[in-house]
Write a protein that holds these residues in place. Structure first.
Motif, PDB file in Angstrom:
ATOM      1  N   ALA A 519       0.825  -1.206   0.000  1.00 52.97           N
ATOM      2  CA  ALA A 519       0.000   0.000   0.000  1.00 52.97           C
ATOM      3  C   ALA A 519       0.861   1.258   0.000  1.00 52.97           C
ATOM      4  CB  ALA A 519      -0.938  -0.001   1.210  1.00 52.97           C
ATOM      5  N   THR A 520       1.950   1.221   0.786  1.00 50.98           N
ATOM      6  CA  THR A 520       2.865   2.362   0.824  1.00 50.98           C
ATOM      7  C   THR A 520       3.489   2.595  -0.544  1.00 50.98           C
ATOM      8  OG1 THR A 520       3.366   1.974   3.160  1.00 50.98           O
ATOM      9  CG2 THR A 520       4.947   3.290   1.918  1.00 50.98           C
ATOM     10  N   TYR A 521       3.863   1.515  -1.201  1.00 52.17           N
ATOM     11  CA  TYR A 521       4.448   1.619  -2.545  1.00 52.17           C
ATOM     12  C   TYR A 521       3.451   2.253  -3.517  1.00 52.17           C
ATOM     13  CZ  TYR A 521       5.680   0.044  -7.244  1.00 52.17           C
ATOM     14  OH  TYR A 521       5.938  -0.001  -8.595  1.00 52.17           O
ATOM     15  N   LEU A 522       2.211   1.783  -3.502  1.00 53.51           N
ATOM     16  CA  LEU A 522       1.212   2.301  -4.435  1.00 53.51           C
ATOM     17  C   LEU A 522       0.925   3.774  -4.190  1.00 53.51           C
ATOM     18  CD1 LEU A 522      -1.291  -0.710  -4.514  1.00 53.51           C
ATOM     19  CD2 LEU A 522       0.268   0.014  -6.345  1.00 53.51           C
ATOM     20  N   SER A 523       0.895   4.152  -2.917  1.00 49.76           N
ATOM     21  CA  SER A 523       0.617   5.562  -2.603  1.00 49.76           C
ATOM     22  C   SER A 523       1.786   6.478  -2.951  1.00 49.76           C
ATOM     23  CB  SER A 523       0.266   5.718  -1.122  1.00 49.76           C
ATOM     24  OG  SER A 523       1.384   5.404  -0.301  1.00 49.76           O
ATOM     25  N   SER A 524       2.966   5.910  -3.076  1.00 51.30           N
ATOM     26  CA  SER A 524       4.154   6.717  -3.380  1.00 51.30           C
ATOM     27  C   SER A 524       4.324   6.994  -4.871  1.00 51.30           C
ATOM     28  CB  SER A 524       5.413   6.008  -2.859  1.00 51.30           C
ATOM     29  OG  SER A 524       5.710   4.868  -3.667  1.00 51.30           O
ATOM     30  N   LEU A 525       3.557   6.307  -5.683  1.00 49.02           N
ATOM     31  CA  LEU A 525       3.785   6.385  -7.129  1.00 49.02           C
ATOM     32  C   LEU A 525       3.387   7.737  -7.734  1.00 49.02           C
ATOM     33  CD1 LEU A 525       2.542   2.833  -8.239  1.00 49.02           C
ATOM     34  CD2 LEU A 525       4.888   3.598  -7.839  1.00 49.02           C
ATOM     35  N   LYS A 526       2.368   8.352  -7.133  1.00 48.36           N
ATOM     36  CA  LYS A 526       1.843   9.605  -7.687  1.00 48.36           C
ATOM     37  C   LYS A 526       1.524   9.428  -9.174  1.00 48.36           C
ATOM     38  CE  LYS A 526       4.440  12.369  -4.344  1.00 48.36           C
ATOM     39  NZ  LYS A 526       5.438  13.464  -4.139  1.00 48.36           N
ATOM     40  N   ALA A 527       0.886   8.323  -9.465  1.00 52.53           N
ATOM     41  CA  ALA A 527       0.592   7.973 -10.851  1.00 52.53           C
ATOM     42  C   ALA A 527      -0.654   7.088 -10.866  1.00 52.53           C
ATOM     43  CB  ALA A 527       1.780   7.255 -11.483  1.00 52.53           C
ATOM     44  N   PRO A 528      -1.397   7.031 -11.953  1.00 51.33           N
ATOM     45  CA  PRO A 528      -1.111   7.735 -13.218  1.00 51.33           C
ATOM     46  C   PRO A 528      -1.444   9.227 -13.135  1.00 51.33           C
ATOM     47  CG  PRO A 528      -3.186   6.559 -13.387  1.00 51.33           C
ATOM     48  CD  PRO A 528      -2.597   6.183 -12.063  1.00 51.33           C
ATOM     49  N   VAL A 529      -0.723  10.011 -13.873  1.00 48.30           N
ATOM     50  CA  VAL A 529      -0.948  11.456 -13.929  1.00 48.30           C
ATOM     51  C   VAL A 529      -2.073  11.752 -14.925  1.00 48.30           C
ATOM     52  CG1 VAL A 529       0.081  13.683 -14.514  1.00 48.30           C
ATOM     53  CG2 VAL A 529       1.447  11.937 -13.326  1.00 48.30           C
ATOM     54  N   LYS A 530      -3.020  12.557 -14.492  1.00 49.00           N
ATOM     55  CA  LYS A 530      -4.095  12.962 -15.398  1.00 49.00           C
ATOM     56  C   LYS A 530      -3.615  14.124 -16.248  1.00 49.00           C
ATOM     57  CE  LYS A 530      -7.863  11.454 -12.378  1.00 49.00           C
ATOM     58  NZ  LYS A 530      -9.103  11.877 -11.633  1.00 49.00           N
ATOM     59  N   ARG A 531      -3.630  13.930 -17.533  1.00 48.89           N
ATOM     60  CA  ARG A 531      -3.153  14.938 -18.469  1.00 48.89           C
ATOM     61  C   ARG A 531      -4.252  15.287 -19.466  1.00 48.89           C
ATOM     62  NH1 ARG A 531       1.262  11.510 -17.596  1.00 48.89           N
ATOM     63  NH2 ARG A 531       3.136  12.593 -16.811  1.00 48.89           N
ATOM     64  N   ALA A 532      -4.270  16.547 -19.797  1.00 48.05           N
ATOM     65  CA  ALA A 532      -5.240  16.989 -20.806  1.00 48.05           C
ATOM     66  C   ALA A 532      -4.855  16.424 -22.154  1.00 48.05           C
ATOM     67  CB  ALA A 532      -5.274  18.513 -20.871  1.00 48.05           C
ATOM     68  N   LYS A 533      -5.844  16.016 -22.902  1.00 46.17           N
ATOM     69  CA  LYS A 533      -5.570  15.491 -24.230  1.00 46.17           C
ATOM     70  C   LYS A 533      -5.151  16.626 -25.151  1.00 46.17           C
ATOM     71  CE  LYS A 533      -8.671  11.520 -23.979  1.00 46.17           C
ATOM     72  NZ  LYS A 533      -9.845  10.828 -24.595  1.00 46.17           N
ATOM     73  N   SER A 534      -4.242  16.320 -26.042  1.00 43.02           N
ATOM     74  CA  SER A 534      -3.769  17.323 -26.986  1.00 43.02           C
ATOM     75  C   SER A 534      -4.913  17.803 -27.872  1.00 43.02           C
ATOM     76  CB  SER A 534      -2.653  16.740 -27.849  1.00 43.02           C
ATOM     77  OG  SER A 534      -2.269  17.655 -28.845  1.00 43.02           O
ATOM     78  N   SER A 535      -4.981  19.133 -28.106  1.00 43.12           N
ATOM     79  CA  SER A 535      -6.032  19.703 -28.949  1.00 43.12           C
ATOM     80  C   SER A 535      -5.717  19.608 -30.432  1.00 43.12           C
ATOM     81  CB  SER A 535      -6.277  21.166 -28.572  1.00 43.12           C
ATOM     82  OG  SER A 535      -5.079  21.902 -28.723  1.00 43.12           O
ATOM     83  N   SER A 536      -4.441  19.326 -30.745  1.00 44.36           N
ATOM     84  CA  SER A 536      -4.056  19.266 -32.160  1.00 44.36           C
ATOM     85  C   SER A 536      -4.430  17.938 -32.783  1.00 44.36           C
ATOM     86  CB  SER A 536      -2.546  19.495 -32.298  1.00 44.36           C
ATOM     87  OG  SER A 536      -1.835  18.525 -31.554  1.00 44.36           O
TER      88      SER A 536
END
Length: 536
Positions: A519-536
């Motif tokens: 659980a400590t490992y999973l909480s340390s990942l700070k992932a997945p990162v939510k990123r805005a989809k490219s507009s192009s």
């Protein structure tokens, strides 16, 4: 090898055994119609099995403390451990005044009746057990080898082999290949067959060796089942290269065995297994730690908080590789095992690591091949069956080497020869303790008596003994197996078929808290990162 004698003749052998037992130690067995031969004398009969037994006046030693007390046993179970127990006339009494009363030894690493390297180990589940009981070991854990990759077929084969057992035993399981069937069978072994440990060979290329991909899959499956992953840690690819190099140099004798698989290859494989186990976050047990190289990797991992168990074996603690250079092939070949017995200095370092807790328990890797079998490699060390004895000698040699020298205490002795094994494989306090409710597997050791190891008097079927001639202080005078007195007055008395299989449950103490680490490992990942989809 065993020969069969009709039951009508057995009483005659028993008669002669009683006469000869006063002259020398027992080496043949005539029980339930079997005659087992390993030396020049005969010992027949069943173990004394009183329903009530009192061991009086001894120093009772457990891994946590010792006390002057009596031990009362009924029907194979310890009922009471108290000072001055009074009993009636129907109780067998053994006087242990001035002696240590301790849990019988548990050997975590043996190979009885195993097919290996075009041969088969000479000791089976009776002769090996006879040797163990004479040396103060009352339980062992043997390695089941799959049949054509099938765990179930392997287990059933070992069930048949163990029908002649005369002491309690458990099983580890080797994993030699990987597929969905093996993964499914591992669950059956854990949940239905009482196996809670699986061994992966990183050596023996082309036979038992597994690659890193299989090792990772196996480690993950072990973790999901609460089973302990074990490794034979040597770099099998490099060993194969080392063997070819020795043959090219014309080195074909037993010394080539040690030269072809140096300590650096044991250290490398140990480090790799430790790191992969850390990556999976599962406990790891490293069998037969033979070198400083491997020991230091274990020490580093344990210091960092990783759950790693290191098992030295008695040959690595008390012998050195010089015997492999002996001019007599028979003598030199008897010392061939893997990983090899190392040069002087490794033994003392392993003793120190055991004394300080870097290594946790002592096994034997008892894997006995006689001189005729070893001679298969007389012209090529690669064909010498690997293995040495030790199931009978371990308790005496560890006492003399570690306790008599002042390196460990008497309570530590109980821990490294019995209790820690019981804890690791989840059978404590049924085994590994002198406590009310524990099985009455008990030894009485006289610290003032001496022992001498001899090929002529040992109970293995071997015609050699790598400890032949060794002497020391501290002798097991009585062995009690589930309340039966099976070794007393240098006489062995037991019967094939009296041993029991001891199922071992998953999730030993080594798994405590692993979910929190995940659980400590999973909480340390700070992932997945939510990123805005490219507009192009």
């Amino acid at each position: 090898m065993a020969s069969f004698v009709s039951e009508l003749l057995c009483p005659l052998f028993i008669f002669f055994s009683i006469i000869q037992s006063s002259l020398s130690q027992s080496n043949q067995y005539c029980d339930a119609g079997f005659e087992y031969e390993s030396g020049s004398t005969t010992a027949c009969g069943s173990g004394t099995a009183p329903s009530k037994l009192l061991i009086k006046g001894g120093i009772v030693v457990n891994a946590h403390h010792q006390q002057l007390a009596d031990v009362y046993v009924e029907d194979g179970i310890i009922v009471a451990v108290e000072p001055s127990i009074t009993v009636g006339d129907d109780v067998k009494v053994i006087d242990a005044t001035g002696k240590y009363v301790m849990p019988g030894g548990i050997d975590p690493h043996t190979h009885l009746d195993m097919s290996f390297m075009s041969s088969g180990t000479i000791d089976d589940f009776f002769s090996g057990h006879a040797a163990a009981l004479a040396g103060g070991t009352t339980m062992h854990i043997d390695f089941v080898i799959p049949v054509d990759g099938s765990l179930t077929a392997g287990y059933e084969a070992y069930e048949r082999k163990a029908k002649k057992a005369c002491m309690d035993y458990g099983f580890h399981m080797a994993i030699t290949k990987w597929n969905d069937d093996v993964s499914r069978e591992m669950e059956i072994m854990v949940k239905e067959k009482g196996i809670n440990s699986f061994k992966f060979f990183m050596a023996y290329k082309g036979a038992l060796m597994v690659n890193d991909e299989l090792l990772l899959e196996g480690f993950k499956r072990c973790k999901s089942l609460g089973a302990l992953a074990m490794v034979h840690a040597e770099n099998g690819d490099a060993v194969d290269e080392g063997q070819k190099r020795m043959i090219e140099l014309g080195i074909t004798g037993p010394e080539g065995h040690a030269l072809s698989r140096p300590a650096v290859l044991e250290g490398e494989a140990t480090a790799r297994a430790i790191r992969l186990a850390n990556f999976v976050n599962t406990p790891l047990y490293v069998v037969h730690v033979m070198s400083i190289d491997a020991m230091e990797e274990i020490a580093k991992a344990r210091k960092s908080g990783q759950r790693v168990i290191g098992e030295p074996v008695v040959s690595g603690l008390v012998l050195d590789e010089s015997w492999l250079w002996h001019p007599d092939f028979k003598t030199a070949a008897s010392y061939v095992m893997s990983p090899p017995i190392r040069s002087k200095g490794h033994d003392k370092a392993l003793q120190a690591a055991l004394a300080t807790g870097v290594l946790q328990l002592v096994g034997t890797d008892h894997c006995a091949f006689n001189s005729t079998q070893k001679a298969l490699g007389i012209d090529d060390f690669r064909k010498i069956p690997n293995g040495v004895n030790g199931i009978e000698e371990r308790m005496h040699l560890v006492w003399d080497t570690m306790v008599e020298s002042g390196q460990i205490s008497v309570t530590d002795y109980v821990r490294v020869t019995s209790t820690e094994c019981a804890r690791i494989f989840n059978i404590y306090p049924r085994k590994g303790a002198i406590l009310p409710g524990s099985d009455a597997d008990i030894i009485i050791l006289n610290p003032n008596s001496s022992f001498e190891i001899s090929t002529k008097s040992h109970h293995s079927r071997l015609d050699t003994n790598v400890y032949d001639g060794k002497k020391g202080k501290g002798k097991v005078e009585v062995t009690i197996s589930r309340g039966r007195v099976v070794w007393e007055n240098n006489e062995l008395k037991d019967t094939p078929g009296t041993g029991r299989y001891i199922p071992m449950q998953p999730y030993s103490y080594l798994f405590d808290g692993l979910d929190k680490k995940d659980a400590t490992y999973l909480s340390s990942l700070k992932a997945p990162v939510k990123r805005a989809k490219s507009s192009s």
